[in-house]
Write a protein that holds these residues in place. Structure first.
Motif, mmCIF file in Angstrom:
data_model
loop_
_atom_site.group_PDB
_atom_site.id
_atom_site.type_symbol
_atom_site.label_atom_id
_atom_site.label_comp_id
_atom_site.label_asym_id
_atom_site.label_seq_id
_atom_site.Cartn_x
_atom_site.Cartn_y
_atom_site.Cartn_z
ATOM 1 N N ALA A 1 1.874 -2.773 -3.840
ATOM 2 C CA ALA A 1 1.425 -1.511 -3.257
ATOM 3 C C ALA A 1 0.755 -1.744 -1.903
ATOM 4 O O ALA A 1 0.894 -0.932 -0.982
ATOM 5 C CB ALA A 1 0.457 -0.814 -4.214
ATOM 6 N N HIS A 2 0.057 -2.857 -1.779
ATOM 7 C CA HIS A 2 -0.594 -3.189 -0.506
ATOM 8 C C HIS A 2 0.440 -3.418 0.593
ATOM 9 O O HIS A 2 0.233 -3.017 1.749
ATOM 10 C CB HIS A 2 -1.453 -4.441 -0.693
ATOM 11 N N HIS A 3 1.547 -4.061 0.243
ATOM 12 C CA HIS A 3 2.563 -4.404 1.244
ATOM 13 C C HIS A 3 3.616 -3.311 1.435
ATOM 14 O O HIS A 3 4.477 -3.439 2.321
ATOM 15 C CB HIS A 3 3.265 -5.711 0.849
ATOM 16 N N ALA A 4 3.561 -2.244 0.633
ATOM 17 C CA ALA A 4 4.602 -1.207 0.700
ATOM 18 C C ALA A 4 4.682 -0.487 2.042
ATOM 19 O O ALA A 4 5.786 -0.269 2.558
ATOM 20 C CB ALA A 4 4.406 -0.207 -0.432
ATOM 21 N N PRO A 5 3.554 -0.097 2.661
ATOM 22 C CA PRO A 5 3.655 0.638 3.930
ATOM 23 C C PRO A 5 4.431 -0.149 4.989
ATOM 24 O O PRO A 5 4.151 -1.312 5.240
ATOM 25 C CB PRO A 5 2.187 0.814 4.350
ATOM 26 N N GLY A 6 5.422 0.504 5.574
ATOM 27 C CA GLY A 6 6.240 -0.148 6.585
ATOM 28 C C GLY A 6 7.413 -0.919 6.024
ATOM 29 O O GLY A 6 8.290 -1.359 6.781
ATOM 30 N N ARG A 7 7.442 -1.101 4.687
ATOM 31 C CA ARG A 7 8.555 -1.850 4.085
ATOM 32 C C ARG A 7 9.466 -0.950 3.256
ATOM 33 O O ARG A 7 10.681 -1.112 3.265
ATOM 34 C CB ARG A 7 8.017 -2.997 3.227
ATOM 35 N N VAL A 8 8.870 -0.007 2.529
ATOM 36 C CA VAL A 8 9.662 0.917 1.731
ATOM 37 C C VAL A 8 8.920 2.249 1.659
ATOM 38 O O VAL A 8 7.691 2.270 1.532
ATOM 39 C CB VAL A 8 9.926 0.343 0.314
ATOM 40 N N GLU A 9 9.645 3.330 1.754
ATOM 41 C CA GLU A 9 9.042 4.658 1.765
ATOM 42 C C GLU A 9 8.998 5.272 0.367
ATOM 43 O O GLU A 9 9.811 4.949 -0.491
ATOM 44 C CB GLU A 9 9.850 5.583 2.691
ATOM 45 N N GLY A 10 8.027 6.162 0.159
ATOM 46 C CA GLY A 10 8.006 6.963 -1.057
ATOM 47 C C GLY A 10 7.030 6.537 -2.132
ATOM 48 O O GLY A 10 6.975 7.174 -3.189
ATOM 49 N N LEU A 11 6.235 5.487 -1.910
ATOM 50 C CA LEU A 11 5.280 5.071 -2.929
ATOM 51 C C LEU A 11 4.197 6.128 -3.086
ATOM 52 O O LEU A 11 3.566 6.537 -2.106
ATOM 53 C CB LEU A 11 4.644 3.727 -2.560
ATOM 54 N N THR A 12 3.992 6.582 -4.333
ATOM 55 C CA THR A 12 3.006 7.641 -4.578
ATOM 56 C C THR A 12 1.780 7.147 -5.336
ATOM 57 O O THR A 12 0.769 7.844 -5.373
ATOM 58 C CB THR A 12 3.645 8.785 -5.385
#
Length: 250
Positions: free
Chosen positions: A38-49
């Motif tokens: 979750a920490h690395h999600a921004p900028g790598r994959v969209e849509g994490l809620t």
């Protein structure tokens, strides 16, 4: 990163069939991985809620150091080679021979290549060595240079991270594997305090702590695994609220 790559792969394999919103859920070491993903999600994959971690592994440096002082065998020492292998991924300059005792390096370290955690826990492997016999003499009080590098990697494995989405941490107070408050060591209670401080501007940390006796140990592997089933109804409700954009409860 593999957790996030699964989402990308699924979307490419099934275009139009995979929703744009997703959440990450993990238990134990998977809970630790969920928080890092979750920490690395921004900028790598969209849509994490949102992200949910049930009894996430935490404060591993203290556990390894504490275990190194125990003059007894323990099946939990199976995690030592697994953590060292992970540390090598973060710092390939670590020399395992300079971290481990001669016996541990020569006889037991090779087992990490072909044994599962359960296999490493057997008496003929890491489950048959005393805590004080795992490392080169002096550790943890006077670590070698390579042991210091190992310690730094263990410290970096604690999932106290900036997180941009709602976070739900679940912990049974009487869990014997991942502990809420294993004083004098630090456990999940401390992790939640750290996460709350790290993400104070967002106010996005929700802690579901089940008091002793709440989770029935009807699982063969005890409360640590029984917490998954016990928490499922509340967790599902929390996730459903996120994924429908209604907002998480609590």
């Amino acid at each position: 990163m593999g957790v996030l790559d699964i989402v990308t792969a699924a979307r490419r394999l099934f275009p139009g069939e995979i929703g744009e919103r997703f959440a990450i859920v993990g238990h134990s070491q998977g809970g630790q991985a969920a928080l890092f993903a979750a920490h690395h999600a921004p900028g790598r994959v969209e849509g994490l809620t949102g992200v949910a971690a049930i009894a996430p592994a935490n404060h591993l440096l203290g556990l390894v150091r504490g275990g190194a002082t125990l003059d007894q065998v323990n099946s939990g020492f199976a995690f030592t080679p697994l953590l060292l292998a992970g540390a090598l991924g973060g710092d390939p300059t670590i020399d395992p021979e300079q971290v481990l005792s001669p016996r541990a390096f020569q006889e037991l370290w090779p087992h990490v290549r072909d044994r599962s955690r359960a296999g490493l826990s057997r008496p003929d492997s890491w489950g048959g060595i005393k805590g004080t016999e795992q490392f080169r003499p002096g550790y943890p009080a006077k670590p070698t240079l390579d042991q210091q590098k190992f310690d730094r990697q263990l410290e970096a494995m604690n999932p106290d991270l900036p997180l941009t989405v709602p976070v739900r941490i679940t912990q049974a107070a009487d869990d014997e594997r991942v502990r809420a408050d294993p004083a004098p060591l630090l456990g999940t209670d401390a992790l939640v305090e750290e996460l709350t401080a790290t993400n104070s501007e967002r106010g996005n940390i929700h802690y579901r702590r089940y008091e002793p006796g709440t989770v029935r140990a009807d699982e063969p592997l005890g409360i640590h695994f029984a917490t998954i089933g016990h928490d499922t109804p509340e967790l599902t409700e929390w996730l459903a609220a996120l994924l429908t954009a209604a907002g998480p409860r609590g």
